[in-house]
Design a protein around this motif. Structure first.
Motif, PDB file in Angstrom:
ATOM      1  N   VAL A   1       0.848  -1.195   0.000  1.00 57.33           N
ATOM      2  CA  VAL A   1       0.000   0.000   0.000  1.00 57.33           C
ATOM      3  C   VAL A   1       0.882   1.243   0.000  1.00 57.33           C
ATOM      4  N   ASP A   2       0.577   2.186  -0.895  1.00 49.62           N
ATOM      5  CA  ASP A   2       1.299   3.450  -0.941  1.00 49.62           C
ATOM      6  C   ASP A   2       0.848   4.350   0.207  1.00 49.62           C
ATOM      7  N   LEU A   3       1.809   4.911   0.927  1.00 48.06           N
ATOM      8  CA  LEU A   3       1.520   5.799   2.040  1.00 48.06           C
ATOM      9  C   LEU A   3       1.456   7.244   1.553  1.00 48.06           C
TER      10      LEU A   3
ATOM     11  N   GLY B   1      -6.045  -0.318  20.472  1.00 48.32           N
ATOM     12  CA  GLY B   1      -4.677  -0.592  20.059  1.00 48.32           C
ATOM     13  C   GLY B   1      -4.225   0.137  18.810  1.00 48.32           C
ATOM     14  N   VAL B   2      -5.008   1.106  18.336  1.00 55.25           N
ATOM     15  CA  VAL B   2      -4.613   1.853  17.142  1.00 55.25           C
ATOM     16  C   VAL B   2      -3.429   2.763  17.462  1.00 55.25           C
ATOM     17  N   GLY B   3      -2.704   3.149  16.415  1.00 57.96           N
ATOM     18  CA  GLY B   3      -1.446   3.862  16.608  1.00 57.96           C
ATOM     19  C   GLY B   3      -1.564   5.258  17.165  1.00 57.96           C
ATOM     20  N   ASN B   4      -2.632   5.993  16.785  1.00 60.24           N
ATOM     21  CA  ASN B   4      -2.696   7.391  17.221  1.00 60.24           C
ATOM     22  C   ASN B   4      -3.126   7.530  18.670  1.00 60.24           C
ATOM     23  N   ARG B   5      -3.486   6.430  19.330  1.00 61.00           N
ATOM     24  CA  ARG B   5      -3.854   6.487  20.745  1.00 61.00           C
ATOM     25  C   ARG B   5      -2.776   5.873  21.632  1.00 61.00           C
ATOM     26  N   ARG B   6      -1.612   5.572  21.046  1.00 61.94           N
ATOM     27  CA  ARG B   6      -0.492   5.046  21.827  1.00 61.94           C
ATOM     28  C   ARG B   6       0.374   6.188  22.343  1.00 61.94           C
ATOM     29  N   THR B   7       1.156   5.894  23.351  1.00 58.20           N
ATOM     30  CA  THR B   7       2.115   6.864  23.880  1.00 58.20           C
ATOM     31  C   THR B   7       3.504   6.240  23.855  1.00 58.20           C
ATOM     32  N   PRO B   8       4.421   6.699  22.974  1.00 53.60           N
ATOM     33  CA  PRO B   8       4.186   7.711  21.936  1.00 53.60           C
ATOM     34  C   PRO B   8       3.353   7.150  20.792  1.00 53.60           C
ATOM     35  N   GLN B   9       2.800   8.050  19.997  1.00 53.19           N
ATOM     36  CA  GLN B   9       2.028   7.614  18.838  1.00 53.19           C
ATOM     37  C   GLN B   9       2.910   6.810  17.883  1.00 53.19           C
ATOM     38  N   ARG B  10       2.262   5.922  17.165  1.00 50.29           N
ATOM     39  CA  ARG B  10       2.983   5.066  16.222  1.00 50.29           C
ATOM     40  C   ARG B  10       2.178   4.951  14.944  1.00 50.29           C
ATOM     41  N   PHE B  11       2.828   5.155  13.813  1.00 50.90           N
ATOM     42  CA  PHE B  11       2.129   5.095  12.542  1.00 50.90           C
ATOM     43  C   PHE B  11       2.904   4.205  11.571  1.00 50.90           C
ATOM     44  N   LEU B  12       2.246   3.837  10.481  1.00 49.90           N
ATOM     45  CA  LEU B  12       2.850   2.942   9.509  1.00 49.90           C
ATOM     46  C   LEU B  12       3.961   3.639   8.743  1.00 49.90           C
ATOM     47  N   THR B  13       5.039   2.904   8.489  1.00 51.81           N
ATOM     48  CA  THR B  13       6.185   3.431   7.776  1.00 51.81           C
ATOM     49  C   THR B  13       6.564   2.467   6.657  1.00 51.81           C
ATOM     50  N   PRO B  14       7.366   2.922   5.693  1.00 52.38           N
ATOM     51  CA  PRO B  14       7.776   2.035   4.616  1.00 52.38           C
ATOM     52  C   PRO B  14       8.429   0.761   5.147  1.00 52.38           C
ATOM     53  N   ASP B  15       8.110  -0.339   4.499  1.00 50.77           N
ATOM     54  CA  ASP B  15       8.644  -1.672   4.802  1.00 50.77           C
ATOM     55  C   ASP B  15       8.037  -2.308   6.046  1.00 50.77           C
ATOM     56  N   ASP B  16       7.105  -1.633   6.743  1.00 51.81           N
ATOM     57  CA  ASP B  16       6.367  -2.308   7.805  1.00 51.81           C
ATOM     58  C   ASP B  16       5.569  -3.466   7.218  1.00 51.81           C
ATOM     59  N   GLU B  17       5.365  -4.503   8.032  1.00 52.27           N
ATOM     60  CA  GLU B  17       4.454  -5.589   7.652  1.00 52.27           C
ATOM     61  C   GLU B  17       3.311  -5.630   8.656  1.00 52.27           C
TER      62      GLU B  17
ATOM     63  N   MET C   1      -4.679 -11.575   6.418  1.00 55.86           N
ATOM     64  CA  MET C   1      -4.121 -10.715   5.374  1.00 55.86           C
ATOM     65  C   MET C   1      -2.733 -10.255   5.814  1.00 55.86           C
ATOM     66  N   ARG C   2      -1.883  -9.963   4.825  1.00 57.00           N
ATOM     67  CA  ARG C   2      -0.563  -9.418   5.097  1.00 57.00           C
ATOM     68  C   ARG C   2      -0.305  -8.264   4.132  1.00 57.00           C
ATOM     69  N   HIS C   3       0.109  -7.132   4.675  1.00 56.61           N
ATOM     70  CA  HIS C   3       0.370  -5.950   3.835  1.00 56.61           C
ATOM     71  C   HIS C   3       1.696  -5.299   4.197  1.00 56.61           C
ATOM     72  N   ARG C   4       2.344  -4.787   3.162  1.00 58.68           N
ATOM     73  CA  ARG C   4       3.535  -3.962   3.345  1.00 58.68           C
ATOM     74  C   ARG C   4       3.241  -2.565   2.811  1.00 58.68           C
ATOM     75  N   PHE C   5       4.150  -1.650   3.077  1.00 62.06           N
ATOM     76  CA  PHE C   5       3.889  -0.240   2.786  1.00 62.06           C
ATOM     77  C   PHE C   5       5.119   0.401   2.164  1.00 62.06           C
ATOM     78  N   ARG C   6       4.873   1.445   1.364  1.00 61.43           N
ATOM     79  CA  ARG C   6       5.973   2.173   0.751  1.00 61.43           C
ATOM     80  C   ARG C   6       5.546   3.633   0.624  1.00 61.43           C
ATOM     81  N   ARG C   7       6.547   4.494   0.594  1.00 63.08           N
ATOM     82  CA  ARG C   7       6.316   5.924   0.433  1.00 63.08           C
ATOM     83  C   ARG C   7       6.600   6.281  -1.021  1.00 63.08           C
ATOM     84  N   THR C   8       5.677   6.906  -1.691  1.00 65.57           N
ATOM     85  CA  THR C   8       5.872   7.288  -3.074  1.00 65.57           C
ATOM     86  C   THR C   8       6.324   8.737  -3.163  1.00 65.57           C
ATOM     87  N   THR C   9       7.041   9.042  -4.196  1.00 65.85           N
ATOM     88  CA  THR C   9       7.511  10.405  -4.421  1.00 65.85           C
ATOM     89  C   THR C   9       6.494  11.144  -5.289  1.00 65.85           C
ATOM     90  N   PRO C  10       5.994  12.301  -4.848  1.00 64.64           N
ATOM     91  CA  PRO C  10       4.987  13.047  -5.627  1.00 64.64           C
ATOM     92  C   PRO C  10       5.508  13.373  -7.023  1.00 64.64           C
TER      93      PRO C  10
END
Length: 272
Positions: A103-105, A236-252, A263-272
């Motif tokens: 998934v593109d972030l 358990g969502v990321g924005n309610r954690r301390t510290p907050q945690r969000f999806l980053t490239p190469d996370d699974e 299901m299994r998903h990975r992530f990548r950051r695209t360049t505009p």
């Protein structure tokens, strides 16, 4: 019966592989679910397939409903009181993706939300709660991926667009008929990020169970075959954690619901 999409075709997943459904069902799977269920009793064999090749089992639903704050621990972590009625928003169909994709972030803070998804197979309007399971023919696993900055920027907050980027509606791996899910009212949900459990609960802890959601939605809208209902996410969502945690490239991200699938998903950051 487990119905999936593979190389643009509808297939039944059996112990022997993927069996293509008869051409007469193509494009009408949810409209003719009971007939397909009968056919599947004798579906055997099939060709080998890779999980990574599976596509969204419902490629183009007409309506996607989603429910906010439907588990008490998540309601508490979000800082709200328990809602008196289901809090409903929509995801747009172009957000759907398959059960094993990258998934593109977009810019911002992208969060995870594991959810059980109810799949409508019969047109329904004004359904009594005690008959709320009747329009539902299958269950599948879903992720309500969310970009939190845009989601929470407005007053009041505006959910739908920030939850509808391409790839923000993973579903799959298959549509599982209810006869294969004997414990449909109390299924185990587990979400893992890079091997760490970040969400874990049971669907029996929903504030508004599936029959109540179906009944409530059908008071306002005609439910149609192929419609999807994302039923809410546990704590358990990321924005309610301390510290907050969000999806980053190469996370699974692994999304698992007992008896329904994974299901299994990975992530990548695209360049505009």
């Amino acid at each position: 019966m487990r119905i999936a999409r593979l190389a643009g075709r509808t297939v039944a997943l059996t112990s022997g592989g993927a069996v293509e459904v008869p051409a007469e069902f193509e494009g009408r799977v949810l409209d003719r679910w009971d007939e397909l269920l009968d056919w599947s009793q004798n579906a055997t064999g099939g060709r080998p397939y890779a999980d990574s090749d599976l596509e969204p089992p419902v490629p183009a639903p007409r309506q996607i409903f989603a429910v906010a704050l439907n588990y008490r621990p998540h309601t508490v972590e979000a800082g709200y009181g328990e809602p008196e009625a289901p809090l409903v928003f929509t995801k747009f169909p172009t957000c759907l993706t398959g059960p094993h994709t990258t998934v593109d972030l977009p810019p911002g803070h992208v969060d995870w939300e594991l959810e059980l998804v109810a799949v409508i197979g019969r047109e329904a309007r004004n359904v009594p709660v005690e008959k709320g399971w009747e329009p539902v023919v299958a269950l599948t696993v879903g992720q309500d991926l969310s970009e939190r900055i845009a989601q929470l920027a407005g007053r009041p907050a505006q959910f739908s667009l920030a939850k509808s980027h391409p790839g923000f509606g993973p579903i799959g791996p298959a549509l599982v008929s209810l006869d294969e899910v004997p414990g449909r009212d109390d299924l185990e949900l587990t979400c893992e990020l890079n091997g760490e459990v970040v969400q874990h609960d049971r669907t029996g802890n929903m504030i508004f169970p599936i029959p109540r959601l179906v009944s409530y939605l059908s008071e306002f809208c005609t439910l149609l075959p192929g419609d999807l209902i994302f039923t809410g996410t546990p704590a358990g969502v990321g924005n309610r954690r301390t510290p907050q945690r969000f999806l980053t490239p190469d996370d699974e991200l692994v999304s698992r619901i007992g008896g329904v699938g994974e299901m299994r998903h990975r992530f990548r950051r695209t360049t505009p």
